[in-house]
Write an enzyme that holds these catalytic residues in place. Structure first.
Site: not given
Length: 383
Positions: A250, A166, A375
C-alpha cells in the site's frame, strides 16, 4: 567487519528503484549489526538500514552514504509472563511472514491476520504494521534498540515508542525526521496460546474481511490461508512472476480523520472507528464514584467521538483513477488488482513513480479535500 561490495538498491527493493550506495554492510548477527552501525555513525555520513526492502522508494541517483542490511535471524521463546501467554523474542532481520507462519503452527494467536506482509520483524514496530484490524501494538512488549546519538543499546517498552496508526517515534515520515533516531535489534511479543482448535475471532473488521459471522469459529491456519489468498488476489503477496507485486504494498495510508470530517464524505466510503481492534467500547460505560468522595454531582459522560479511518483505495478509485492507470509515456502504474499499490511494471524510475503518486494525491485532494500520505520511506526522492 561485515562491509561488502555495494549492490544497486534496485536489486534489493520490491519497487525495484535505487542507485548504488557508496558503501554497504551485511550484518548477519547482532554483534555485526551493532559494530556496523557504530562504524557508520562514527563517520557522520548519510545512512539507512535495509531489511526486506519492501517499504522503500529510493531515488535514481547513487546514494552518497552507507546502507546496512539487517540479515539477523532467530526466534527465542522466553519464560511465560502469565498462564496461556507465550513470550517470543525475535531478531530484527527475521522475515515477518516466516514469524507469522511459526506462530500459527505453534497455536499462538495475535498476528495471524498480518500474514503475507512483506519485510522484516525489526521494521514492524517502526510503522506499527497492521492488517484487517490487527496491529503489532496489540502484542508488542518491548524492543531492543541502539541509539544513533549515543551508540548505546537499551530495552524500550512498547509504551515508550509512540505507536499509533502506521507510526512510531522511530518512523521517518515524509517531510520530517524521526523523533528518535535508532535501529531495532530485536522485538519481543506476547501471544495467546489457543492451540489448533476453531475459535471465534475478535475484531469486526477481520470477521468482515473474511466473510465470517459474529459467532463463526475458525482455526488460526484457516485465518492465515484466507488472508494470504485475499492478499494474493490483490497482488499484495510478493511473486516474481507477477509484475503487479513489484510494489511497496500500500503506497498510501488509509486516511484518519475526525468524525465530523468523515460525515462529509459519501456514506458509501468504507470507514472504521480508530480504536484497538477487539476492544469494544460499551454504549453505556459503568462509572464508579467512591462513596466517600461523592458530593451529589455526577460529571457528564464523555461524548467525544473517536476518529475514523477511511479507505484510501476507495478515495482513489472514486476520484476517477482506476486500477491499472498510468500517466502517458510512464512505466509506473497502479496495480491492476489493488488501487493502493503503485507498481513498477517495466523498469520505471523513482521519478516516474513519484510523479504518479503526486498525480493521485492531487486528484483525491481535489475531489474529497484530503491529502493522502505516503506509507513507504522515501530516500533521495520527494513528492
Amino acid at each position: 567487519m561485515p562491509e561488502v561490495t555495494p549492490r544497486p538498491l534496485s536489486s534489493l527493493t520490491t519497487l525495484r528503484t535505487g542507485g548504488e550506495p557508496a558503501r554497504m554492510w551485511d550484518a548477519h548477527d547482532r554483534d555485526d549489526l551493532i559494530a556496523a552501525l557504530r562504524a557508520v555513525w562514527a563517520t557522520g555520513e548519510p545512512w539507512f538500514v535495509l531489511g526486506g526492502g519492501s517499504n522503500l522508494l529510493v531515488g535514481d541517483e547513487p546514494f552518497e552514504g552507507a546502507v546496512i542490511r539487517i540479515l539477523t535471524r532467530g526466534i527465542e521463546r522466553l519464560p511465560a509472563p502469565a498462564p496461556q501467554v507465550a513470550r517470543l523474542r525475535v531478531q530484527a532481520g527475521h522475515d515477518w511472514d516466516e514469524l507469522v507462519a511459526y506462530t500459527v503452527a505453534e497455536g499462538l494467536s495475535g498476528i495471524a491476520a498480518m500474514s503475507g506482509i512483506p519485510g522484516t520483524v525489526g521494521a514492524a514496530p517502526v510503522q506499527n504494521i497492521g492488517a484487517y484490524g490487527q496491529e503489532i501494538v496489540q502484542t508488542l512488549v518491548e524492543v531492543e534498540l541502539i541509539d544513533e546519538s549515543t551508540g548505546e543499546v537499551s530495552t524500550v517498552p512498547a509504551a515508550d515508542l509512540g505507536l499509533g496508526f502506521r507510526t512510531s517515534v522511530l518512523k521517518h515520515h515524509h517531510g520530517s525526521e524521526p523523533i528518535r533516531r535508532a535501529v531495532i535489534l530485536s522485538v519481543t511479543l506476547d501471544l495467546l496460546e489457543v492451540g489448533p482448535a476453531p475459535r471465534r475471532l475478535r475484531g469486526a473488521q477481520l470477521r468482515q474481511a473474511l466473510g465470517l459471522g459474529d459467532e463463526d469459529a475458525v482455526t488460526l491456519q484457516w485465518v492465515r490461508d484466507h488472508v494470504l489468498a485475499t492478499r494474493a488476489r490483490k497482488g499484495m503477496v510478493l511473486d516474481d512472476a507477477d509484475p503487479d507485486t513489484y510494489s511497496a504494498g500500500s503506497f498510501f495510508q488509509n486516511a484518519v480523520v475526525s468524525a465530523s470530517v468523515a460525515r462529509t464524505l459519501p456514506p458509501e466510503c468504507p470507514r472504521w472507528p480508530v480504536r484497538p481492534d477487539g476492544l469494544d467500547v460499551p454504549a453505556d460505560p459503568v462509572r464508579i464514584i467512591p462513596l466517600e468522595s461523592f458530593d451529589g454531582y455526577i460529571p457528564p459522560a464523555d461524548t467525544t467521538e473517536p476518529d475514523v479511518k477511511v479507505s484510501a483505495a476507495w478515495l482513489i478509485e472514486h476520484s476517477g483513477i482506476r486500477k491499472g492507470f498510468h500517466l502517458p509515456r510512464s512505466r509506473a502504474a497502479l496495480s491492476s488488482k489493488h488501487a493502493l499499490a503503485l507498481t513498477n511494471h517495466a523498469g520505471a524510475t523513482a521519478a516516474e513513480i513519484a510523479e504518479l503518486a503526486r498525480f493521485i494525491q492531487g486528484r483525491v485532494q481535489a475531489e474529497f479535500g484530503l491529502i493522502l500520505q505516503p506509507e513507504p520511506v522515501l530516500v533521495d526522492v520527494d513528492l
